[in-house]
Write a protein that holds these residues in place. Structure first.
Motif, short mmCIF file in Angstrom:
data_model
loop_
_atom_site.label_atom_id
_atom_site.label_comp_id
_atom_site.label_asym_id
_atom_site.label_seq_id
_atom_site.Cartn_x
_atom_site.Cartn_y
_atom_site.Cartn_z
N MET B 1 30.18 48.95 14.81
CA MET B 1 30.65 48.28 13.59
C MET B 1 31.74 47.28 13.94
N PRO B 3 35.17 45.21 13.69
CA PRO B 3 36.49 45.60 13.17
C PRO B 3 36.73 44.94 11.80
N MET B 4 37.62 45.57 11.03
CA MET B 4 37.95 45.06 9.69
C MET B 4 38.73 43.75 9.80
N PRO B 28 40.37 48.35 13.38
CA PRO B 28 39.04 48.90 13.07
C PRO B 28 38.98 49.46 11.65
N HIS B 29 37.75 49.66 11.18
CA HIS B 29 37.54 50.26 9.85
C HIS B 29 38.25 51.61 9.77
N GLY B 30 38.89 51.86 8.63
CA GLY B 30 39.49 53.17 8.39
C GLY B 30 40.85 53.36 9.02
N ASP B 64 36.66 41.36 7.83
CA ASP B 64 35.36 41.93 7.54
C ASP B 64 34.25 41.04 8.13
N SER B 92 40.19 41.69 0.51
CA SER B 92 41.46 42.41 0.68
C SER B 92 42.24 42.48 -0.62
N LYS B 169 38.02 46.05 0.59
CA LYS B 169 37.70 46.86 1.77
C LYS B 169 38.95 47.09 2.60
N LEU B 170 39.99 46.30 2.31
CA LEU B 170 41.21 46.34 3.11
C LEU B 170 42.38 46.23 2.15
N THR B 201 40.94 51.24 4.79
CA THR B 201 41.61 50.52 5.87
C THR B 201 42.88 49.88 5.30
#
Ligand SMILES: Nc1ncnc2c1ncn2[C@@H]1O[C@H](COP(=O)(O)OP(=O)(O)OP(=O)(O)O)[C@@H](O)[C@H]1O
Ligand SMILES: [Mg+2]
Lengths: 303, 254
Positions: B1, B3-4, B28-30, B64, B92, B169-170, B201
């Protein structure tokens, strides 16, 4: 200092201490100056009322002409022109304020020029130019779409509307610009952070808050506009003052008709002032309401 | 995946001031990343570059998987329009030090403004979701209060709910508690902690070192527009290698 405090603290010295004044009587301050001023003003006022009552004013004529059709039509035209010119002024004001603040240099230059030109020339001159536009452009229109003789289009109403509205726009633009600047930049940033474009942020977040700052000065300008419409009599727009003049040219009741017009102006301005109060209340949401709620909160809690 | 967030050699100048001097980092994600550092070190500026409140003048940032602010066309980068940047910002959510709630709107209206105006969601649905968010930050009873009627801590919680309503998502937090009275800090940190455990994230600029140690998976120390040191919180906050990091942590703790 220390010595005196120590004296005051001693119980048996209570009446001799300079700090024990509870037994003294409070005497309200006497405002001799105010009484004198009030008396003089009342006398002067009485003299003026007497002068008008005994003067060469036929009050019955004032009453008689107060609601004749020509005066009422003039009144309607005055109100109509105030509303139309002010709407045009506010529309142009917002448009040009946004353009002045735009990052686009062309838009910015155009609106700087507009404000410079229309604030820099007398209103009466602008009215005369609009009204006499036919001398410059015998016909106007959009090529291929429509075309007309300028004298037919530039009626007194249209010339006054354009003259007053466009002139007003130049002033309102400055008011709107200042009010936009008064809104914290953090509001725009927050709006952008939830995905708004610059213009959406302006429309949804900044302008509604700017309204609070815009309304008092624009309210003043509406009131000026009511009276400003009277200068349109120079280009034959039949507003209330012009119609009053037309009547007194015929019957020579000059002062009586001027009083009729004056009373109507005062009525319109009074109604507008009340309207402004309610608008201000509406747009102070989130600001003014706070103190109102604070004030009622203890009462609600006690009940 | 992917990275964010990926930042590569990001530079930002304010006049002659070099506010960001070559920042490179991957998130990274999360991940919950905490950024610490002295005042003026460029922490806010970096966050603001990530969601394009500031334009960078060197390097590149991907959020993203999308290059932020530019479109690649052959060998050249073309700047995006205002509208496209607004769309990119939807990835974001941002929480500001000074809350920046919309002053003319109630708590509920603040939260539904984005979903209704930007995402064009039906109002009834937006209200339902907003109420769920207000519930989550513990302010359901304040739905009709204007920002001026809320405490700092309550305003900040509404601001977090407003950002979450856009389903980002961020999440970016710029010193979310430093404008608060000490007794209000806890309630806001509790909401952020809850969010961290939900797997969001997050990049959090903070002076709350205890909080950073507890929630973050990685801590970055910045100074003078550069990343001086980074690593797991136990290392950076307890056994920093760089003298500047040690001095900063000692100064904050004293
Ligand atoms: N819009 C701006 N114009 C000019 N200089 C700016 C601007 N924004 C930030 N700066 C400068 O850039 C530098 C970095 O600022 P930044 O706000 O990113 O610091 P920070 O690490 O967030 O500090 P703090 O902990 O005080 O919030 C500072 O020297 C600041 O004065
Ligand atoms: Mg900062």
């Amino acid at each position: 200092m220390d010595v005196k405090v120590a004296t005051a603290g001693t119980d048996d010295a209570a009446h001799t201490s300079p700090y024990s004044i509870a037994h003294l009587r409070h005497v309200p301050q006497r405002h001799y100056g105010r009484w004198l001023a009030a008396t003089l003003i009342l006398l002067a006022f009485a003299a003026i009322v007497k002068a008008f009552a005994e003067g060469q004013i036929a009050w019955s004529v004032v009453a008689q002409f107060f609601t004749v059709p020509a005066i009422l039509t003039g009144l309607a035209n005055t109100v109509l022109m105030t509303v139309c010119a002010m709407l045009l002024g506010i529309l142009l004001g917002v448009l040009f304020a946004v353009m002045v603040m735009s990052p686009n240099p062309v838009l910015k230059a155009v609106s700087v020029f507009y404000i410079w030109f229309f604030r820099g020339t007398p209103l009466i001159l602008q009215l005369l130019i609009w009204f006499n536009l036919a001398l410059v452009f015998p016909t106007i229109g959009i090529p291929g779409l429509f075309e007309a003789r300028t004298v037919d289009v530039m009626t007194p109403f249209v010339a006054t509307f354009l003259g007053l509205g466009i002139n007003q726009g130049a002033y309102t633009a400055e008011v709107v610009r200042a009010s936009i600047l008064s809104v914290d930049a953090g509001q725009t940033e927050a709006a952008k952070s939830i995905g708004m474009t610059r213009l959406t942020a302006l429309r949804r977040i900044v302008l509604p808050q700017a309204m609070r700052v815009i309304i008092p000065p624009v309210g003043n300008e509406v009131i000026s506009m009511v009276k400003l419409t009277s200068i349109a009599s120079v280009i034959q727009y039949s507003e209330i003052l012009r119609n009053a003049q037309t009547i007194y040219y015929a019957n020579a009741r000059v002062i009586e008709l001027l009083i009729v017009a004056a009373i109507w102006y005062l009525v319109v301005v009074t109604v507008l002032t009340i309207g402004q109060h309610f608008l201000e209340k509406h747009f102070s949401k989130g600001h003014g309401e706070r103190s109102a709620q604070r004030a009622t909160a203890p009462a609600a809690g006690g009940a | 995946m992917k990275p964010m967030v990926v930042a590569v050699d990001v530079h930002k100048h304010f006049g002659s001031l070099h506010a960001l001097d070559g920042i490179s980092i991957e998130v990274p994600h999360g991940e919950v990343l905490c950024i610490i550092g002295p005042s003026g070190s460029g922490k806010s500026t970096f966050l603001r570059c990530i969601n394009q409140l500031e334009r960078i003048d060197g390097g590149a940032i991907w959020v993203d998987g999308e290059l932020a602010g530019y479109r690649r066309s052959g060998e050249s980068l073309l700047p995006l329009s205002d509208k496209e940047i607004a769309r990119q910002r939807l990835a974001s959510g941002m929480v500001f030090q000074r809350f920046n709630l919309f002053a003319h709107l109630t708590a509920l209206q603040n939260i539904i403004e984005g979903p209704v105006t930007v995402r064009k969601r039906p109002k009834a649905q937006a209200v339902d979701e907003a109420m769920a968010l207000l519930e989550r930050v513990g302010l359901a009873d304040k739905r009709d209060a204007y920002p001026s009627e809320l405490s700092g801590g309550q305003q900040q919680r509404v601001a977090i709910a407003r950002a979450l309503a856009m389903k980002p998502k961020l999440m970016l937090f710029d010193e979310p508690t430093s404008a608060l009275d000490p007794e209000l800090v806890g309630e806001v940190l509790a909401v952020i902690r809850d969010l961290a455990t939900s797997g969001m994230t997050m990049i959090v600029v903070t002076h709350e070192l205890g909080f950073a140690r507890e929630v973050s998976s990685r801590v970055v120390f910045m100074d003078l527009g550069r990343i001086i040191e980074e690593g797991p919180p136990q290392e950076i906050l307890v056994r920093p290698e760089q003298a500047r990091t040690r001095d900063f942590i000692a100064a904050v703790l004293s």
